[in-house]
Scaffold this motif. Structure first.
Motif, PDB file in Angstrom:
ATOM      1  N   GLY A  19      70.294  49.877  30.904  1.00  0.00           N
ATOM      2  CA  GLY A  19      69.071  49.358  31.504  1.00  0.00           C
ATOM      3  C   GLY A  19      68.246  50.454  32.158  1.00  0.00           C
ATOM      4  N   PHE A  20      68.929  51.407  32.830  1.00  0.00           N
ATOM      5  CA  PHE A  20      68.219  52.530  33.459  1.00  0.00           C
ATOM      6  C   PHE A  20      67.530  53.394  32.407  1.00  0.00           C
ATOM      7  CE2 PHE A  20      71.580  52.324  37.004  1.00  0.00           C
ATOM      8  CZ  PHE A  20      70.796  51.492  37.768  1.00  0.00           C
ATOM      9  N   LEU A  21      68.188  53.605  31.269  1.00  0.00           N
ATOM     10  CA  LEU A  21      67.599  54.411  30.195  1.00  0.00           C
ATOM     11  C   LEU A  21      66.379  53.704  29.614  1.00  0.00           C
ATOM     12  CD1 LEU A  21      70.792  55.718  28.350  1.00  0.00           C
ATOM     13  CD2 LEU A  21      69.278  56.994  29.874  1.00  0.00           C
ATOM     14  N   ASP A  23      64.469  51.485  31.224  1.00  0.00           N
ATOM     15  CA  ASP A  23      63.409  51.479  32.236  1.00  0.00           C
ATOM     16  C   ASP A  23      63.854  52.338  33.425  1.00  0.00           C
ATOM     17  OD1 ASP A  23      61.369  51.057  34.013  1.00  0.00           O
ATOM     18  OD2 ASP A  23      61.795  48.928  34.332  1.00  0.00           O
ATOM     19  N   PRO A  24      63.608  53.662  33.349  1.00  0.00           N
ATOM     20  CA  PRO A  24      64.069  54.573  34.404  1.00  0.00           C
ATOM     21  C   PRO A  24      63.422  54.316  35.767  1.00  0.00           C
ATOM     22  CG  PRO A  24      63.338  55.789  32.461  1.00  0.00           C
ATOM     23  CD  PRO A  24      62.946  54.361  32.265  1.00  0.00           C
ATOM     24  N   THR A  25      62.312  53.577  35.801  1.00  0.00           N
ATOM     25  CA  THR A  25      61.604  53.365  37.068  1.00  0.00           C
ATOM     26  C   THR A  25      62.019  52.059  37.754  1.00  0.00           C
ATOM     27  OG1 THR A  25      59.746  52.238  35.998  1.00  0.00           O
ATOM     28  CG2 THR A  25      59.613  54.648  36.203  1.00  0.00           C
ATOM     29  N   THR A  26      63.008  51.360  37.199  1.00  0.00           N
ATOM     30  CA  THR A  26      63.427  50.085  37.792  1.00  0.00           C
ATOM     31  C   THR A  26      63.788  50.268  39.263  1.00  0.00           C
ATOM     32  OG1 THR A  26      64.974  48.243  37.624  1.00  0.00           O
ATOM     33  CG2 THR A  26      65.836  50.378  37.004  1.00  0.00           C
ATOM     34  N   ALA A  79      76.522  44.165  35.345  1.00  0.00           N
ATOM     35  CA  ALA A  79      75.860  45.441  35.635  1.00  0.00           C
ATOM     36  C   ALA A  79      76.557  46.238  36.737  1.00  0.00           C
ATOM     37  CB  ALA A  79      74.397  45.205  36.021  1.00  0.00           C
ATOM     38  N   VAL A  80      77.412  45.565  37.515  1.00  0.00           N
ATOM     39  CA  VAL A  80      78.087  46.204  38.646  1.00  0.00           C
ATOM     40  C   VAL A  80      79.567  45.839  38.605  1.00  0.00           C
ATOM     41  CG1 VAL A  80      78.248  46.237  41.179  1.00  0.00           C
ATOM     42  CG2 VAL A  80      76.014  46.203  40.088  1.00  0.00           C
ATOM     43  N   ARG A  81      80.409  46.804  39.018  1.00  0.00           N
ATOM     44  CA  ARG A  81      81.847  46.523  39.131  1.00  0.00           C
ATOM     45  C   ARG A  81      82.370  47.148  40.414  1.00  0.00           C
ATOM     46  NH1 ARG A  81      84.992  51.019  37.504  1.00  0.00           N
ATOM     47  NH2 ARG A  81      83.711  52.672  36.633  1.00  0.00           N
TER      48      ARG A  81
END
Length: 110
Positions: A19-21, A23-26, A79-81
């Motif tokens: 997801g960061f790749l 949209d790097p500006t998230t 998305a988180v662990r």
């Protein structure tokens, strides 16, 4: 009602990195703040950090169960662990209570 101060650490998953790749500006701070507010809490700060965890959030919330609900919601997204919540506490009160309990515990074999 007094709020509990929580230090929350977590790790991003491969799903988050994709997801960061894309949209790097998230703005992750905005997303975390929205979730914390929805749970009736208040985000005080969020930092992306180097080390065994990827981020640390400092927040105030009603209780540990509120953190547990946030953990379930966030980790179920994929998305988180390893979301860990450390609740700030009063060491003086704990030490006073321990002093009151000392005579009530016998170690094994005593």
């Amino acid at each position: 009602d007094e709020m509990a101060k929580m230090y929350i650490m977590g790790k991003y998953t491969e799903k988050a990195y994709l997801g960061f790749l894309k949209d790097p500006t998230t703005d992750r701070k905005a997303a975390v703040e929205k979730l914390t507010n929805a749970a009736g809490g208040k985000m005080l700060s969020m930092d992306i950090v180097r080390g065994p965890y990827d981020f640390i959030v400092v927040a105030e919330m009603q209780n540990f169960e509120t953190f547990a609900a946030i953990k379930l919601a966030v980790e179920s997204s994929g998305a988180v662990r390893d979301l860990v919540g450390l609740e700030a506490m009063d060491l003086t009160n704990a030490a006073k209570k321990a002093g009151e309990l000392t005579g009530n515990y016998k170690a094994p074999g005593q």
